[in-house]
Design a protein around this motif. Sequence first.
Motif, PDB file in Angstrom:
ATOM      1  N   SER A   3       0.831  -1.191   0.000  1.00 39.71           N
ATOM      2  CA  SER A   3       0.000   0.000   0.000  1.00 39.71           C
ATOM      3  C   SER A   3       0.874   1.252   0.000  1.00 39.71           C
ATOM      4  O   SER A   3       1.779   1.383   0.826  1.00 39.71           O
ATOM      5  CB  SER A   3      -0.901  -0.013   1.240  1.00 39.71           C
ATOM      6  N   GLU A   4       0.601   2.160  -0.919  1.00 44.20           N
ATOM      7  CA  GLU A   4       1.335   3.417  -0.945  1.00 44.20           C
ATOM      8  C   GLU A   4       1.051   4.231   0.317  1.00 44.20           C
ATOM      9  O   GLU A   4       1.900   4.998   0.779  1.00 44.20           O
ATOM     10  CB  GLU A   4       0.968   4.226  -2.188  1.00 44.20           C
ATOM     11  N   GLN A   5      -0.133   4.045   0.877  1.00 46.87           N
ATOM     12  CA  GLN A   5      -0.460   4.724   2.125  1.00 46.87           C
ATOM     13  C   GLN A   5       0.462   4.266   3.250  1.00 46.87           C
ATOM     14  O   GLN A   5       0.942   5.070   4.054  1.00 46.87           O
ATOM     15  CB  GLN A   5      -1.921   4.476   2.503  1.00 46.87           C
ATOM     16  N   LEU A   6       0.720   2.949   3.299  1.00 50.08           N
ATOM     17  CA  LEU A   6       1.631   2.416   4.315  1.00 50.08           C
ATOM     18  C   LEU A   6       3.033   2.986   4.125  1.00 50.08           C
ATOM     19  O   LEU A   6       3.686   3.394   5.096  1.00 50.08           O
ATOM     20  CB  LEU A   6       1.670   0.886   4.228  1.00 50.08           C
ATOM     21  N   ILE A   7       3.499   3.026   2.892  1.00 53.97           N
ATOM     22  CA  ILE A   7       4.834   3.558   2.611  1.00 53.97           C
ATOM     23  C   ILE A   7       4.920   5.023   3.031  1.00 53.97           C
ATOM     24  O   ILE A   7       5.899   5.459   3.651  1.00 53.97           O
ATOM     25  CB  ILE A   7       5.180   3.379   1.122  1.00 53.97           C
ATOM     26  N   GLN A   8       3.892   5.794   2.724  1.00 52.17           N
ATOM     27  CA  GLN A   8       3.882   7.205   3.101  1.00 52.17           C
ATOM     28  C   GLN A   8       3.907   7.375   4.617  1.00 52.17           C
ATOM     29  O   GLN A   8       4.591   8.265   5.149  1.00 52.17           O
ATOM     30  CB  GLN A   8       2.654   7.897   2.501  1.00 52.17           C
ATOM     31  N   GLN A   9       3.172   6.515   5.328  1.00 50.09           N
ATOM     32  CA  GLN A   9       3.164   6.579   6.788  1.00 50.09           C
ATOM     33  C   GLN A   9       4.560   6.293   7.350  1.00 50.09           C
ATOM     34  O   GLN A   9       5.031   6.971   8.273  1.00 50.09           O
ATOM     35  CB  GLN A   9       2.167   5.575   7.353  1.00 50.09           C
ATOM     36  N   CYS A  10       5.209   5.268   6.787  1.00 46.69           N
ATOM     37  CA  CYS A  10       6.546   4.905   7.250  1.00 46.69           C
ATOM     38  C   CYS A  10       7.557   5.994   6.928  1.00 46.69           C
ATOM     39  O   CYS A  10       8.453   6.284   7.732  1.00 46.69           O
ATOM     40  CB  CYS A  10       6.969   3.572   6.634  1.00 46.69           C
ATOM     41  N   GLN A  11       7.434   6.596   5.751  1.00 44.83           N
ATOM     42  CA  GLN A  11       8.324   7.686   5.379  1.00 44.83           C
ATOM     43  C   GLN A  11       8.128   8.893   6.294  1.00 44.83           C
ATOM     44  O   GLN A  11       9.082   9.607   6.616  1.00 44.83           O
ATOM     45  CB  GLN A  11       8.097   8.079   3.917  1.00 44.83           C
TER      46      GLN A  11
END
Length: 211
Positions: A3-11
């Motif tokens: 999920s791009e949302q997950l990646i954005q949260q981690c970033q």
Amino acid sequence: MLSEQLIQQCQKRIEPYPCEGFVYGKGPQNPSVMFVGEAPGETEINNGIPFSGRAGQYFNQYIEYLGLSRNDIYITSAVRSRPYKWGTPRGKEPRKYNRTPNQKEIAAHAPILDAEIELTRPSIIVPMGRIAYWRLLGKSPRMEKVTGIPVETSIRYLDDWESNAYRFSSKTYTILPIYHPAAVLYRRSLETDIYKHLDELKKIINRLTSK
């Protein structure tokens, strides 16, 4: 896959720390082997390809020795951005150098690795080096004590982002730790041991994939 949302949260979680860029994990949906490294370096950040720098040359040799290609395996790391520090070479301008990620940086990106393992369900996970081993198993032994020795064990998932607390999975995985490919750059004497460990990995791959 992720999920791009997950990646954005981690970033967002890693923003307070001196890290740059982002490299996606690479590999098929259901790989027989997942290799877990430490973090990308300068080369990887620039081209987006995991293990494409100096250590990657050794990694490619290991994969070829196993009779595999990059299309057969999943390659990822504990941290997906490059941790760096500034240094000033004599007579030159300041520049960024790679460094070992700290525990807070590892926790910031932990949900990405958790999701990759959950989604790809690899037959065997190969932590390469001390950081990857600690991330998965929560221990920091001397690597020569654990490399090349397969274990069936649960692994750590991030349980709480605020406290950086982990929990252990209910599922067990086949884990075979090996030295990080970069270790050979500094200790060529490790190469003999590494190929012994790869022989062990080859046996496990053949056994698991023949079921």
